[in-house]
Scaffold this active site. Structure first.
Site, PDB file in Angstrom:
ATOM      1  N   LEU A 156     -10.488  49.997  28.707  1.00 43.61           N
ATOM      2  CA  LEU A 156     -10.286  50.892  27.561  1.00 43.61           C
ATOM      3  C   LEU A 156      -9.174  50.391  26.646  1.00 43.61           C
ATOM      4  CD1 LEU A 156      -7.462  52.668  27.989  1.00 43.61           C
ATOM      5  CD2 LEU A 156      -8.874  53.852  29.638  1.00 43.61           C
ATOM      6  N   CYS A 266      -0.522  45.742  27.377  1.00 42.54           N
ATOM      7  CA  CYS A 266      -1.467  44.897  28.124  1.00 42.54           C
ATOM      8  C   CYS A 266      -1.436  43.420  27.751  1.00 42.54           C
ATOM      9  CB  CYS A 266      -2.868  45.454  27.976  1.00 42.54           C
ATOM     10  SG  CYS A 266      -3.027  47.049  28.781  1.00 42.54           S
TER      11      CYS A 266
HETATM   12  N1  LIG Z   1      -2.701  51.264  28.953  1.00 43.26           N
HETATM   13  C1  LIG Z   1      -3.886  50.714  28.826  1.00 43.26           C
HETATM   14  O1  LIG Z   1      -4.497  50.757  27.764  1.00 43.26           O
HETATM   15  C2  LIG Z   1      -4.535  50.018  29.984  1.00 43.26           C
HETATM   16  C3  LIG Z   1      -5.886  49.654  29.889  1.00 43.26           C
HETATM   17  C4  LIG Z   1      -6.481  48.985  30.956  1.00 43.26           C
HETATM   18  C5  LIG Z   1      -5.744  48.698  32.099  1.00 43.26           C
HETATM   19  N2  LIG Z   1      -4.444  49.056  32.160  1.00 43.26           N
HETATM   20  C6  LIG Z   1      -3.716  48.808  33.414  1.00 43.26           C
HETATM   21  O2  LIG Z   1      -3.734  50.022  34.168  1.00 43.26           O
HETATM   22  C7  LIG Z   1      -2.500  50.184  34.893  1.00 43.26           C
HETATM   23  C8  LIG Z   1      -1.835  51.483  34.495  1.00 43.26           C
HETATM   24  O3  LIG Z   1      -1.489  51.390  33.132  1.00 43.26           O
HETATM   25  P1  LIG Z   1      -1.011  52.671  32.292  1.00 43.26           P
HETATM   26  O4  LIG Z   1      -0.779  52.224  30.908  1.00 43.26           O
HETATM   27  O5  LIG Z   1      -1.942  53.796  32.579  1.00 43.26           O
HETATM   28  O6  LIG Z   1       0.386  52.959  33.026  1.00 43.26           O
HETATM   29  P2  LIG Z   1       1.441  54.120  32.726  1.00 43.26           P
HETATM   30  O7  LIG Z   1       2.768  53.482  32.867  1.00 43.26           O
HETATM   31  O8  LIG Z   1       1.082  54.823  31.475  1.00 43.26           O
HETATM   32  O9  LIG Z   1       1.209  55.146  33.932  1.00 43.26           O
HETATM   33  C9  LIG Z   1       1.435  54.847  35.278  1.00 43.26           C
HETATM   34  C10 LIG Z   1       1.644  56.171  36.025  1.00 43.26           C
HETATM   35  O10 LIG Z   1       1.709  55.887  37.438  1.00 43.26           O
HETATM   36  C11 LIG Z   1       2.652  56.794  38.016  1.00 43.26           C
HETATM   37  N3  LIG Z   1       3.086  56.276  39.332  1.00 43.26           N
HETATM   38  C12 LIG Z   1       3.877  55.232  39.619  1.00 43.26           C
HETATM   39  N4  LIG Z   1       4.024  55.105  40.956  1.00 43.26           N
HETATM   40  C13 LIG Z   1       3.298  56.097  41.529  1.00 43.26           C
HETATM   41  C14 LIG Z   1       3.047  56.495  42.873  1.00 43.26           C
HETATM   42  N5  LIG Z   1       3.570  55.840  43.914  1.00 43.26           N
HETATM   43  N6  LIG Z   1       2.244  57.565  43.076  1.00 43.26           N
HETATM   44  C15 LIG Z   1       1.714  58.245  42.038  1.00 43.26           C
HETATM   45  N7  LIG Z   1       1.920  57.909  40.745  1.00 43.26           N
HETATM   46  C16 LIG Z   1       2.699  56.845  40.496  1.00 43.26           C
HETATM   47  C17 LIG Z   1       3.768  56.855  36.969  1.00 43.26           C
HETATM   48  O11 LIG Z   1       4.578  57.997  37.153  1.00 43.26           O
HETATM   49  C18 LIG Z   1       2.937  56.902  35.680  1.00 43.26           C
HETATM   50  O12 LIG Z   1       2.649  58.223  35.297  1.00 43.26           O
HETATM   51  C19 LIG Z   1      -1.703  48.918  34.602  1.00 43.26           C
HETATM   52  O13 LIG Z   1      -1.978  47.967  35.599  1.00 43.26           O
HETATM   53  C20 LIG Z   1      -2.260  48.453  33.269  1.00 43.26           C
HETATM   54  O14 LIG Z   1      -2.108  47.067  33.083  1.00 43.26           O
HETATM   55  C21 LIG Z   1      -3.827  49.724  31.144  1.00 43.26           C
HETATM   56  O1  LIG Z   2      -7.989  41.593  15.445  1.00 48.19           O
HETATM   57  C1  LIG Z   2      -7.007  42.077  16.013  1.00 48.19           C
HETATM   58  C2  LIG Z   2      -7.103  43.041  17.059  1.00 48.19           C
HETATM   59  C3  LIG Z   2      -5.942  43.517  17.648  1.00 48.19           C
HETATM   60  N1  LIG Z   2      -4.727  43.080  17.232  1.00 48.19           N
HETATM   61  C4  LIG Z   2      -3.507  43.579  17.898  1.00 48.19           C
HETATM   62  O2  LIG Z   2      -3.658  43.427  19.306  1.00 48.19           O
HETATM   63  C5  LIG Z   2      -2.932  44.431  19.989  1.00 48.19           C
HETATM   64  C6  LIG Z   2      -3.812  45.097  21.031  1.00 48.19           C
HETATM   65  O3  LIG Z   2      -4.815  45.851  20.385  1.00 48.19           O
HETATM   66  P1  LIG Z   2      -6.039  46.498  21.183  1.00 48.19           P
HETATM   67  O4  LIG Z   2      -6.673  45.464  22.010  1.00 48.19           O
HETATM   68  O5  LIG Z   2      -6.891  47.197  20.206  1.00 48.19           O
HETATM   69  O6  LIG Z   2      -5.306  47.605  22.057  1.00 48.19           O
HETATM   70  P2  LIG Z   2      -4.950  47.745  23.625  1.00 48.19           P
HETATM   71  O7  LIG Z   2      -4.923  49.194  23.893  1.00 48.19           O
HETATM   72  O8  LIG Z   2      -3.747  46.931  23.939  1.00 48.19           O
HETATM   73  O9  LIG Z   2      -6.239  47.168  24.405  1.00 48.19           O
HETATM   74  C7  LIG Z   2      -6.263  45.884  25.039  1.00 48.19           C
HETATM   75  O10 LIG Z   2      -5.619  45.940  26.304  1.00 48.19           O
HETATM   76  C8  LIG Z   2      -6.195  46.917  27.216  1.00 48.19           C
HETATM   77  C9  LIG Z   2      -5.335  46.920  28.462  1.00 48.19           C
HETATM   78  O11 LIG Z   2      -5.627  45.875  29.337  1.00 48.19           O
HETATM   79  C10 LIG Z   2      -7.640  46.516  27.494  1.00 48.19           C
HETATM   80  O12 LIG Z   2      -8.214  47.438  28.415  1.00 48.19           O
HETATM   81  C11 LIG Z   2      -8.436  46.487  26.178  1.00 48.19           C
HETATM   82  O13 LIG Z   2      -9.773  46.074  26.434  1.00 48.19           O
HETATM   83  C12 LIG Z   2      -7.738  45.512  25.237  1.00 48.19           C
HETATM   84  O14 LIG Z   2      -8.396  45.507  23.959  1.00 48.19           O
HETATM   85  C13 LIG Z   2      -2.415  45.394  18.909  1.00 48.19           C
HETATM   86  O15 LIG Z   2      -1.048  45.102  18.663  1.00 48.19           O
HETATM   87  C14 LIG Z   2      -3.257  45.068  17.693  1.00 48.19           C
HETATM   88  O16 LIG Z   2      -2.586  45.295  16.476  1.00 48.19           O
HETATM   89  C15 LIG Z   2      -4.618  42.139  16.209  1.00 48.19           C
HETATM   90  O17 LIG Z   2      -3.514  41.727  15.833  1.00 48.19           O
HETATM   91  N2  LIG Z   2      -5.768  41.673  15.637  1.00 48.19           N
END
Ligand SMILES: NC(=O)c1ccc[n+]([C@@H]2O[C@H](COP(=O)([O-])OP(=O)(O)OC[C@H]3O[C@@H](n4cnc5c(N)ncnc54)[C@H](O)[C@@H]3O)[C@@H](O)[C@H]2O)c1
Ligand SMILES: O=c1ccn([C@@H]2O[C@H](COP(=O)(O)OP(=O)(O)O[C@H]3O[C@H](CO)[C@@H](O)[C@H](O)[C@H]3O)[C@@H](O)[C@H]2O)c(=O)[nH]1
Length: 444
Positions: A156, A266
């Site tokens: 996402l 990320c």
């Molecule tokens: N943010 C994104 O868009 C995104 C997208 C894809 C994958 N990821 C990955 O998913 C993972 C989580 O990312 P996030 O952005 O949701 O993190 P986040 O920092 O927003 O949330 C993590 C949560 O885990 C909780 N936590 C920590 N230790 C815990 C424990 N022992 N028991 C229960 N809860 C606990 C924290 O309190 C916090 O609320 C990371 O590995 C990240 O790289 C993030």
């Molecule tokens: O053409 C582009 C697209 C994005 N960005 C920048 O790239 C960063 C990341 O953007 P985006 O990927 O849209 O947001 P994230 O929420 O960080 O999502 C990425 O990171 C997530 C966490 O791993 C993944 O799950 C998603 O698939 C991946 O797109 C931002 O600073 C954007 O401004 C650019 O500069 N140019």
């Protein structure tokens, strides 16, 4: 089916809410008691379009529960997702301490057969470590329970998280056996109605897929930022080049927008972690090293333009920043390029006025009283010598230029029409576009 999701951040909360939305019984567990308390009252810890509505609705109808106790939540669950943070350690590698802590707790409290799924972004080999932690915890209490460890990375995007989860391009699942595959296939069946596939593979390949996807997307962005820099020097317009190359379906239009560098929680951390994994295997990932270096430089590009425009004299100058979050539709400030820009401007003696539609509360935690907090884009621009567009929020797209007294605009996301700005007497700097000095030369 009952599911426990551990971690209620961007990934855990969206996963829990979306699974509940399609009828699954979900308990979201977090160690942060204040966060859980607020969620119980329908107050969300993050800004994410569409999330509040499904959290509140499913909490009310009883399908989505919140708890600080894994012990009380896990009985009866068929699946436990681990969705806690994996922040970068000092050497850039993913810090697995939270993931392994949760694995241990799951082993300590599980009461029946369970599929344990890592949803956090974790390096290859983590499922093996999770398996070991669960096994040791079970052994410590003398329990013998069936369980599988699977990998189900999340793709996402923040700002579009609910839509991405509800209509995924694909769902990647790494499993070791048919039993775990069947459980996860039935859990995800409601999300596959739009024809996109669930891709089953071995666990190591699933873990690697997540890093490779983010690394590829970051590579596209850094590549375009590099090309943008060259466009400025040779007098080409990267916006036209972008359209020109994006029309080739082998390249595609998405993720080739130049800007002031990628940020967020990320790309920066995952590129670092993959480089680190390479080093552990004595393999330098030279393309990714360059991707990271280009991005570090790109975060300074806007400051350099501002500095040059004012001949290095930024003392007594006021710069208005439109947008602070690392991208629109989120309040996430992690690795936001705006933070690098603000630091450089303040260091050069400028005063900085800022406005962001939703990220100001979050940004204030880092920027404190070092900047002037404004109530909208016009307020930010009041008395400013220049405006810098940092985040391309929709509400910044069509300003009334008559209300802006600043005569110079730095567009970090190339959303404005330079011709229209010139008509309004505003000097325009984009990223990789034809720069004002060259525009004058071309006119001559
Ligand atoms: N943010 C994104 O868009 C995104 C997208 C894809 C994958 N990821 C990955 O998913 C993972 C989580 O990312 P996030 O952005 O949701 O993190 P986040 O920092 O927003 O949330 C993590 C949560 O885990 C909780 N936590 C920590 N230790 C815990 C424990 N022992 N028991 C229960 N809860 C606990 C924290 O309190 C916090 O609320 C990371 O590995 C990240 O790289 C993030
Ligand atoms: O053409 C582009 C697209 C994005 N960005 C920048 O790239 C960063 C990341 O953007 P985006 O990927 O849209 O947001 P994230 O929420 O960080 O999502 C990425 O990171 C997530 C966490 O791993 C993944 O799950 C998603 O698939 C991946 O797109 C931002 O600073 C954007 O401004 C650019 O500069 N140019």
């Amino acid at each position: 089916m009952k599911v426990v999701v551990v971690g209620t951040g961007y990934v855990g909360l969206v996963t829990g809410a979306c699974l509940a939305e399609v009828g699954t019984e979900v308990v979201c567990v977090d160690v942060d008691a204040a966060k859980i308390g607020r969620l119980e009252q329908g107050i969300l810890p993050i800004y994410e379009p569409g999330l509040e509505e499904i959290v509140v609705r499913n909490h009310r109808n009883g399908r989505l529960k919140f708890s600080t106790s894994l012990e009380f939540s896990i009985p009866g669950a068929s699946v436990a997702f681990i969705a806690v943070g994996t922040p970068p350690g000092e050497d850039g590698s993913a810090d697995l301490r939270y993931v392994l802590q949760v694995a241990k707790e799951i082993g300590t409290h599980m009461t029946g057969p369970l599929v344990i799924v890592t949803k956090s972004t974790v390096p290859v080999g983590t499922a093996v470590k999770v398996n070991r932690a669960v096994k040791e915890a079970l052994q410590a209490r003398g329990a013998q329970l069936d369980y599988d460890v699977a990998s189900n990375p999340e793709f996402l995007k923040e700002g579009a998280a609910v839509a991405d989860f509800m209509k995924p391009d694909r769902i990647v699942v790494g499993v070791n056996n048919e039993r775990a595959a069947k459980v996860l296939e039935s859990l995800y069946a409601p999300f596959l109605l739009n024809g996109h596939p669930i891709l089953f593979m071995d666990v190591a390949s699933a873990e690697m897929t997540k890093y490779a996807a983010n690394a590829m997307l970051a590579t596209k962005i850094s590549f375009m930022n590099d090309i943008a820099g060259l466009c400025e020097l040779v007098g080409a317009d990267v916006n036209k080049v972008r359209k020109g190359i994006g029309s080739d379906p082998r390249i595609g239009h998405r993720f080739i927008y130049p800007g002031i560098g990628y940020g967020g929680s990320c790309f920066p951390k995952d590129v670092k972690a993959l480089i680190r994994t390479g080093l552990e295997y004595d393999r330098r990932l030279r393309i990714l090293e360059a991707v990271e270096a280009v991005n570090d430089d790109q975060k300074k590009v806007m400051f350099d333009k501002i500095f040059r425009h004012f001949d290095g004299q930024l003392k007594n100058k006021t710069i208005a920043l439109w947008g602070l979050s690392f991208k629109p539709n989120t309040d996430d400030m992690r690795e936001a390029p705006s933070l690098v820009l603000v630091d450089s401007l303040l260091e050069a003696g400028a005063s900085v006025r800022v406005f962001d539609p939703v990220a100001m509360v979050e940004a204030r935690k880092t920027l404190g009283d070092h900047v002037i907090w404004c109530s909208d884009l016009y307020h930010a621009a009041e008395g400013a010598d220049a405006v810098a567009l940092v985040t391309e929020w929709n509400e910044f797209r069509l300003p009334d230029w008559q209300r802006i007294s600043a005569r110079v605009l730095f567009d970090g996301r190339n959303i404005y029409d330079d011709v229209q700005l010139h008509k309004n007497g505003i000097t325009y700097y984009g990223i990789g576009t034809i720069q004002p000095t060259l525009q004058k030369m071309i006119t001559i």
